[in-house]
Design an enzyme around this catalytic site. Structure first.
Site, PDB file in Angstrom:
ATOM      1  CB  THR A   1      88.120  77.362  25.607  1.00 18.85           C
ATOM      2  OG1 THR A   1      86.925  76.847  25.006  1.00 18.85           O
ATOM      3  CG2 THR A   1      89.154  77.639  24.536  1.00 18.85           C
TER       4      THR A   1
ATOM      5  CB  SER B   1      82.390  75.592  30.654  1.00 15.42           C
ATOM      6  OG  SER B   1      83.327  76.424  30.050  1.00 15.42           O
TER       7      SER B   1
ATOM      8  CB  CYS C   1      82.649  74.176  19.441  1.00 20.74           C
ATOM      9  SG  CYS C   1      82.295  74.775  21.064  1.00 20.74           S
TER      10      CYS C   1
ATOM     11  CB  THR D   1      91.005  91.875  38.442  1.00 18.72           C
ATOM     12  OG1 THR D   1      92.039  92.853  38.343  1.00 18.72           O
ATOM     13  CG2 THR D   1      90.109  92.194  39.628  1.00 18.72           C
TER      14      THR D   1
ATOM     15  CG  HIS E   1      78.508  77.929  29.489  1.00 19.62           C
ATOM     16  ND1 HIS E   1      77.943  77.440  28.337  1.00 19.62           N
ATOM     17  CD2 HIS E   1      79.838  77.851  29.322  1.00 19.62           C
ATOM     18  CE1 HIS E   1      78.913  77.082  27.501  1.00 19.62           C
ATOM     19  NE2 HIS E   1      80.070  77.324  28.072  1.00 19.62           N
TER      20      HIS E   1
HETATM   21  N1  PMP Z   1      84.856  70.897  26.295  1.00 22.47           N
HETATM   22  C1  PMP Z   1      83.658  70.390  26.023  1.00 22.47           C
HETATM   23  C2  PMP Z   1      83.469  68.910  26.104  1.00 22.47           C
HETATM   24  C3  PMP Z   1      82.592  71.216  25.683  1.00 22.47           C
HETATM   25  O1  PMP Z   1      81.396  70.704  25.407  1.00 22.47           O
HETATM   26  C4  PMP Z   1      82.815  72.615  25.630  1.00 22.47           C
HETATM   27  C5  PMP Z   1      81.693  73.568  25.245  1.00 22.47           C
HETATM   28  N2  PMP Z   1      81.125  73.293  24.000  1.00 22.47           N
HETATM   29  C6  PMP Z   1      84.098  73.101  25.910  1.00 22.47           C
HETATM   30  C7  PMP Z   1      85.096  72.207  26.252  1.00 22.47           C
HETATM   31  C8  PMP Z   1      84.429  74.566  25.839  1.00 22.47           C
HETATM   32  O2  PMP Z   1      83.723  75.309  26.762  1.00 22.47           O
HETATM   33  P1  PMP Z   1      83.753  76.912  26.670  1.00 22.47           P
HETATM   34  O3  PMP Z   1      83.302  77.248  25.288  1.00 22.47           O
HETATM   35  O4  PMP Z   1      82.803  77.351  27.715  1.00 22.47           O
HETATM   36  O5  PMP Z   1      85.152  77.342  26.913  1.00 22.47           O
END
Ligand code: PMP
Length: 378
Positions: free
Chosen positions: A72, A199, A324, A237, A201
């Site tokens: 994001t 990202s 999301c 940081t 994760h």
């Molecule tokens: N871009 C895409 C294509 C995603 O799938 C996601 C996570 N759902 C994001 C951006 C945003 O990632 P984060 O919530 O870790 O910032």
């Protein structure tokens, strides 16, 4: 438990957790301090950036890595950072199926400059490449931002085609891609991109940490200002142990890519074939051109939300729309853009894998899924 919601987030790899603890013992110093412990921590961060570029086959002389709080932030930084310098009459062009972190950032730019164009979907496809060509023929564009793998459907967008159009019409256009669902999931030549985001994760790393990779010659204004860390592009940081562990995680993801991809592909193929035998299932993912890690389908006679809840009660975790947007609406804008069908868009289910699942988990999913459909019909 069966967890098929890896496109929302993955469970952190135990090896990555272990690495974090090790790094946290050794590299806890603030890398901006002036003593030797800080220097060695800083050196490790620089090394980890090179590891990331190396794993993505990107030349360290051409590209640089900026650590962020996630995709994001990376997406905000790439677009706002670029456009804060661009006040002239040039457009930003994007697709109509981007993650909200791109879509809303482009809309924000539009509020200030009124220069955003959302390229529509075509029938059964996510992007109208002919329309993009028309735009490039008639308008001054400075950035095109199109995701590589769609987070809801898994469909792969043809960024090589977009790169060819840029090369044909205006080589100065920046090609930025949200590669969050692509890195470690599909084979791709990332060097056709000027900037990309991720990202960690999504690939079994820690949440709250991501990267923006950009060509060194692209100038961005920071969106976070402060102590001037990371070449003044992203103050704050630096979380060295987290960055180092996540860089290690990307290394693992790339090293294990072929194994995980094969595994996910077999699982997806099995479940797809079984779902195709159920007459009310409509497969939404483009099976010819998609990530092996995502399968999206809709139910034509049963409410998807009811089935997802029933699966959850049996400890099988899947998504309706992307995480999301699922709290806001049960309607998938992306599925609707592709199929233009209200019912299909309101009843989509996404299964997403991390590539370590056994085929048995697919067999169990199909068994329970069919049982639930039968129970609902009775
Ligand atoms: N871009 C895409 C294509 C995603 O799938 C996601 C996570 N759902 C994001 C951006 C945003 O990632 P984060 O919530 O870790 O910032």
């Amino acid at each position: 438990m069966i967890y098929f919601d890896n496109a929302s987030t993955t469970k952190t790899d135990l090896e990555v957790e272990k690495k974090f603890l090790e790094y946290n013992e050794e590299y806890f110093a603030n890398p901006s301090s002036v003593h030797e412990l800080a220097n060695s921590t800083n050196k490790m961060i620089e090394k980890s950036k090179l590891v990331i570029l190396n794993k993505l086959n990107l030349n360290k002389d051409d590209y640089e890595v900026i650590f962020t709080s996630g995709a994001t932030e990376s997406n905000n930084l790439a677009i706002k950072g670029f456009y804060s310098r661009k006040n002239e009459n040039s457009y930003i062009v994007t697709s109509s199926v981007e993650h909200p972190s791109i879509e809303n950032t482009v809309l924000y730019i539009n509020e200030n400059f009124e220069k955003a164009i959302f390229v529509p979907c075509v029938k059964n496809g996510l992007f109208d490449y002919d329309e993009l060509e028309n735009i490039l023929k008639t308008k001054k564009v400075s950035m095109i931002t199109v995701m590589l793998v769609n987070n809801e459907l898994g469909d792969i967008l043809n960024l090589q085609k977009i790169r060819n159009l840029i090369d044909k019409y205006d080589k100065s256009i920046i090609l930025f891609s949200d590669t969050t669902q692509a890195i470690g999931k599909i084979k791709f030549d990332y060097s056709i991109l000027d900037m990309m985001s991720l990202s960690f994760h999504k690939i079994k790393g820690f949440k709250g940490c991501g990267i923006l990779i950009k060509r060194k010659n692209i100038k961005l204004d920071p969106i976070l200002v402060g102590g001037g860390q990371q070449n003044n592009i992203r103050s704050g940081t630096m979380n060295a142990p987290m960055y180092l562990a996540n860089a290690f995680c990307l290394q693992l993801a790339m090293n294990n890519f072929e194994n995980h991809r094969k595994n996910a592909s077999q699982l997806k193929k099995y479940i797809t074939e079984e779902l195709q035998k159920v007459d009310e299932v409509h497969i939404n993912t483009d099976l010819e051109n998609s990530s092996d890690f995502i399968l999206n389908f809709s139910l034509l006679k049963t409410k998807a939300s009811v089935v997802v809840e029933a699966l959850s009660n049996r400890e099988i975790y899947v998504s309706t729309t992307s995480a999301c947007s699922s709290h806001k609406t049960k309607f998938s804008k992306t599925v609707n853009c592709k199929f233009n069908d209200k019912h299909i868009s309101e009843n989509s289910i996404r299964l997403s894998f991390d590539g370590t699942e056994s085929l048995d988990s697919g067999v169990e999913f199909v068994r329970v899924f069919k049982e639930i459909l039968n129970d609902i019909k009775r």
